[in-house]
Design a protein around this motif. Structure first.
Motif, PDB file in Angstrom:
ATOM      1  N   LEU A 218    -119.783  37.664-101.924  1.00  0.00           N
ATOM      2  CA  LEU A 218    -118.154  37.848-102.159  1.00  0.00           C
ATOM      3  C   LEU A 218    -118.272  37.693-103.772  1.00  0.00           C
ATOM      4  O   LEU A 218    -117.180  38.515-104.047  1.00  0.00           O
ATOM      5  CB  LEU A 218    -117.214  36.602-101.592  1.00  0.00           C
ATOM      6  CG  LEU A 218    -116.575  36.742-100.458  1.00  0.00           C
ATOM      7  CD1 LEU A 218    -117.387  36.559 -99.308  1.00  0.00           C
ATOM      8  CD2 LEU A 218    -115.826  35.422-100.279  1.00  0.00           C
ATOM      9  N   THR A 219    -118.892  36.962-104.183  1.00  0.00           N
ATOM     10  CA  THR A 219    -118.750  36.701-105.858  1.00  0.00           C
ATOM     11  C   THR A 219    -119.082  37.966-106.658  1.00  0.00           C
ATOM     12  O   THR A 219    -118.462  38.694-107.329  1.00  0.00           O
ATOM     13  CB  THR A 219    -119.549  35.620-106.197  1.00  0.00           C
ATOM     14  OG1 THR A 219    -119.387  34.158-105.634  1.00  0.00           O
ATOM     15  CG2 THR A 219    -119.517  35.270-107.875  1.00  0.00           C
ATOM     16  N   ILE A 220    -120.429  38.571-106.223  1.00  0.00           N
ATOM     17  CA  ILE A 220    -120.682  39.884-106.666  1.00  0.00           C
ATOM     18  C   ILE A 220    -119.625  40.984-106.400  1.00  0.00           C
ATOM     19  O   ILE A 220    -119.569  41.831-107.108  1.00  0.00           O
ATOM     20  CB  ILE A 220    -122.180  40.118-106.173  1.00  0.00           C
ATOM     21  CG1 ILE A 220    -123.358  39.081-106.515  1.00  0.00           C
ATOM     22  CG2 ILE A 220    -122.749  41.512-106.691  1.00  0.00           C
ATOM     23  CD1 ILE A 220    -124.601  39.165-106.120  1.00  0.00           C
ATOM     24  N   GLY A 221    -119.413  40.789-104.935  1.00  0.00           N
ATOM     25  CA  GLY A 221    -118.235  41.781-104.529  1.00  0.00           C
ATOM     26  C   GLY A 221    -117.162  41.979-105.404  1.00  0.00           C
ATOM     27  O   GLY A 221    -116.653  43.113-105.905  1.00  0.00           O
ATOM     28  N   ILE A 222    -116.540  40.867-105.808  1.00  0.00           N
ATOM     29  CA  ILE A 222    -115.342  40.745-106.614  1.00  0.00           C
ATOM     30  C   ILE A 222    -115.613  41.412-107.984  1.00  0.00           C
ATOM     31  O   ILE A 222    -114.901  42.003-108.644  1.00  0.00           O
ATOM     32  CB  ILE A 222    -114.527  39.433-106.561  1.00  0.00           C
ATOM     33  CG1 ILE A 222    -112.989  39.667-106.608  1.00  0.00           C
ATOM     34  CG2 ILE A 222    -114.986  38.353-107.269  1.00  0.00           C
ATOM     35  CD1 ILE A 222    -112.051  38.876-106.112  1.00  0.00           C
ATOM     36  N   PHE A 223    -116.551  40.838-108.440  1.00  0.00           N
ATOM     37  CA  PHE A 223    -116.999  41.310-109.976  1.00  0.00           C
ATOM     38  C   PHE A 223    -117.283  42.611-110.232  1.00  0.00           C
ATOM     39  O   PHE A 223    -116.872  43.517-111.015  1.00  0.00           O
ATOM     40  CB  PHE A 223    -118.253  40.615-110.427  1.00  0.00           C
ATOM     41  CG  PHE A 223    -118.170  39.142-110.689  1.00  0.00           C
ATOM     42  CD1 PHE A 223    -117.075  38.538-110.523  1.00  0.00           C
ATOM     43  CD2 PHE A 223    -119.096  38.404-111.519  1.00  0.00           C
ATOM     44  CE1 PHE A 223    -116.651  37.160-110.875  1.00  0.00           C
ATOM     45  CE2 PHE A 223    -118.907  37.137-111.754  1.00  0.00           C
ATOM     46  CZ  PHE A 223    -117.741  36.465-111.435  1.00  0.00           C
ATOM     47  N   LEU A 224    -117.784  43.483-108.952  1.00  0.00           N
ATOM     48  CA  LEU A 224    -117.763  45.008-109.028  1.00  0.00           C
ATOM     49  C   LEU A 224    -116.557  45.409-108.788  1.00  0.00           C
ATOM     50  O   LEU A 224    -116.292  46.434-109.245  1.00  0.00           O
ATOM     51  CB  LEU A 224    -118.765  45.335-107.652  1.00  0.00           C
ATOM     52  CG  LEU A 224    -120.151  45.008-107.745  1.00  0.00           C
ATOM     53  CD1 LEU A 224    -120.903  45.472-106.663  1.00  0.00           C
ATOM     54  CD2 LEU A 224    -120.703  45.805-108.871  1.00  0.00           C
ATOM     55  N   ILE A 225    -115.506  44.886-108.053  1.00  0.00           N
ATOM     56  CA  ILE A 225    -114.243  45.199-108.096  1.00  0.00           C
ATOM     57  C   ILE A 225    -113.634  45.405-109.349  1.00  0.00           C
ATOM     58  O   ILE A 225    -112.979  46.325-109.664  1.00  0.00           O
ATOM     59  CB  ILE A 225    -113.254  44.523-106.935  1.00  0.00           C
ATOM     60  CG1 ILE A 225    -113.964  44.729-105.464  1.00  0.00           C
ATOM     61  CG2 ILE A 225    -111.888  45.166-106.955  1.00  0.00           C
ATOM     62  CD1 ILE A 225    -113.144  43.654-104.346  1.00  0.00           C
ATOM     63  N   TYR A 226    -113.712  44.265-110.165  1.00  0.00           N
ATOM     64  CA  TYR A 226    -113.442  44.074-111.631  1.00  0.00           C
ATOM     65  C   TYR A 226    -113.835  45.314-112.148  1.00  0.00           C
ATOM     66  O   TYR A 226    -113.016  45.859-112.825  1.00  0.00           O
ATOM     67  CB  TYR A 226    -113.807  42.937-112.049  1.00  0.00           C
ATOM     68  CG  TYR A 226    -113.286  41.534-111.837  1.00  0.00           C
ATOM     69  CD1 TYR A 226    -112.129  41.362-111.255  1.00  0.00           C
ATOM     70  CD2 TYR A 226    -114.040  40.430-112.247  1.00  0.00           C
ATOM     71  CE1 TYR A 226    -111.774  40.235-110.791  1.00  0.00           C
ATOM     72  CE2 TYR A 226    -113.664  39.266-112.023  1.00  0.00           C
ATOM     73  CZ  TYR A 226    -112.379  39.047-111.237  1.00  0.00           C
ATOM     74  OH  TYR A 226    -112.092  37.612-110.908  1.00  0.00           O
TER      75      TYR A 226
END
Lengths: 454, 71
Positions: A218-226
């Protein structure tokens, strides 16, 4: 392309949009990681497949009719307008412009930039319905939100000639409403009909947390979204254009970057504001959630979304404060709605995208009150009433209502939700059974081989 | 003969427009594309329905328990 300057501008613009498209792909990668991380092990592959197949389905339909809608619908019905077949003609799937054409080097990359927004809109809905929707049902919604409803709202409110811009002074430079409010509203309509996952609410109605299977994903996912969102910001601009090419009221000969309405801004301005609104959102979410990691990360995103409507013009400190205010409202609204209406928004998509987008539009109407919405004469200025009406059109009229109605029809036909037995054993039951059986068989074979040797 | 309309690039590019094969067939290609898209939905919808129907009867309690525990 006559002359070196024209040639350079065309090639630069072509390359600029191409780069933004590649960056925006990371949004989809991030959404996939987020959804899979949030789902439980027994649903991983189906959750991933559900989101991945949004890519081809929205792409082909956006080629067949989505892109045409954008150019043909800016004044449809309203105030004596009608479908603009002339403007739409070059964007029909059988037009020579929609193909390999040395006389048109922009349509393909511009189409792709809008298309990546379409994937995002569909992917937002996908996250909220994980672990219980039929893939076939979600993919119908993906086509509708990605290639019909969001692009109608873009024609109305995210086009230099859209009726909402002309009459309401609607201003939504980086898509608080035209992507996020509509997708959040649509998701809300679907989950109201779909119902919560088994076990989400106790018998007395108390909501249970369903923790993510893999918090790091989840953490990496949201950083990729940023990261992809940064590309999204650049994609919302026209990178370099002359006043002459705009043809509006701007005087002089100074070239500029513009927002989608062809009103001036700069990449520098939106970089300031992107980072300050991300920061305001993260800080407010950290405080309001008492340091909850996932609400803090989502708050960064919600902060940007809240400030996005006016991030072409805000001062960076304004962007930061607006983001923080938005996050506090969104966080509280999410839990209030969950408790009150027993809604299961699995990834907080309705809140982070829908409520943040709505609130951002309303706030921008006050902060940017009286600013020109367009470089063209006769357009309404930005104002609170126009922005509020715009927010209602995005969230409820083009988002919530179609999502609710289509989901209701699917539910009545029995094709919306997976059977309860399947929900319990997991959507990946067949793959997992095959995996476990194969694993047991090969371990047994290895043990037998070892025994035979000794 | 060339499917793209050009047999050599000894041309002024300012005069060149479309360069894809079978120009003039855009409408039939669109129809084929739309049929492909709609057929895909139909095939997937039918298969998923069958798959879910089979799955309802498939679960072995022991394996399901294991899956639930695995989270």
């Amino acid at each position: 392309m006559d002359g070196n300057l024209d040639a350079l501008t065309t090639v630069f613009t072509e390359f600029y949009y191409w780069v933004t498209v590649v960056f925006m792909f990371l949004i989809h990668v991030g959404f996939c990681m987020y959804e899979v991380g949030a789902s439980r092990a027994r649903n991983h592959m189906h959750t991933l497949m559900k989101n991945i197949m949004i890519i081809p389905l929205v792409t082909v339909t956006f080629f067949f009719f989505g892109w045409w809608i954008y150019w043909a619908f800016p004044n449809f019905w309203f105030f004596g307008g009608s479908i603009d077949f002339e403007a739409g003609a070059a964007n029909l799937p059988w037009s020579e412009n929609m193909a390999t054409n040395l006389d048109d080097r922009i349509t393909g990359v511009f189409w792709a930039a809008f298309l990546l927004f379409s994937w995002t809109a569909a992917s937002i809905v996908s996250g909220s319905v994980i672990e219980r929707i039929r893939s076939s049902a979600l993919w119908v919604h993906a086509v509708l939100i990605g290639s019909v409803f969001w692009i109608i709202d873009a024609a109305w409110g995210w086009h230099y000639g859209g009726w909402m811009v002309q009459k309401l002074g609607y201003h939504d430079a980086y898509a608080s409403g035209v992507i996020h409010a509509i997708a959040g509203g649509y998701a809300l309509g679907v989950i109201m009909v779909l119902g919560p996952r088994i076990g989400k609410f106790a018998k007395d109605g108390t909501p249970r947390d369903i923790p993510p299977h893999n918090p790091w994903m989840l953490t990496i996912g949201i950083f990729l979204i940023y990261t992809g969102f940064w590309g999204f910001y650049a994609a919302c601009n026209v990178p370099a254009i002359s006043p002459e090419a705009i043809g509006g009221q701007i005087t002089g000969t100074t070239w500029t970057a513009t927002n989608i309405y062809l009103a001036p801004t700069s990449l520098s301005a939106i970089t300031f504001n992107f980072l300050m609104s991300l920061s305001g959102g993260l800080m407010a979410a950290y405080v309001v959630s008492k340091g909850d990691a996932f609400w803090t990360f989502s708050g960064g995103l919600a902060g940007i979304i809240t400030a996005s409507a006016g991030n072409d013009l805000y001062h960076p400190i304004q962007a930061m404060i607006i983001a923080a205010i938005g996050v506090v409202i969104v966080y509280n609204l999410h839990y209030w709605v969950e408790r009150k209406f027993k809604l299961d928004d699995a990834v907080g998509a309705v809140a982070v995208h829908g409520y943040a987008g709505f609130v951002g539009l309303v706030i921008s109407g006050f902060v940017l009150w009286g600013a020109p919405s367009s470089p063209y004469e006769g357009y309404a200025a930005i104002n609170p009433v126009g922005q509020f009406l715009g927010a209602v059109i995005m969230f409820f009229v083009l988002g919530f209502l179609p999502g609710f109605i289509v989901a209701k029809l699917q539910s009545m036909a029995g094709v919306l939700r997976i059977p309860e037995e399947v929900e319990l054993q997991g959507l990946d039951y067949a793959e997992h059974h095959a995996y476990e059986d194969a694993k047991a068989a090969i371990i047994e074979a290895d043990k037998a081989a070892l025994a035979a040797k000794s | 003969m060339s499917t793209i309309g050009y047999e050599s690039w000894a041309v002024d590019l300012a005069d060149v427009n479309a360069i894809y094969p079978f120009q003039g067939w855009e409408m039939p290609m669109t129809i084929i594309g739309v049929i492909f898209w709609l057929a895909w939905h139909r095939i997937q919808f039918v298969r998923e329905g069958q798959h879910l129907e089979e799955a309802r009867k498939m679960g072995e309690k022991e394996k399901i328990d294991k899956m639930l525990e695995r989270y």
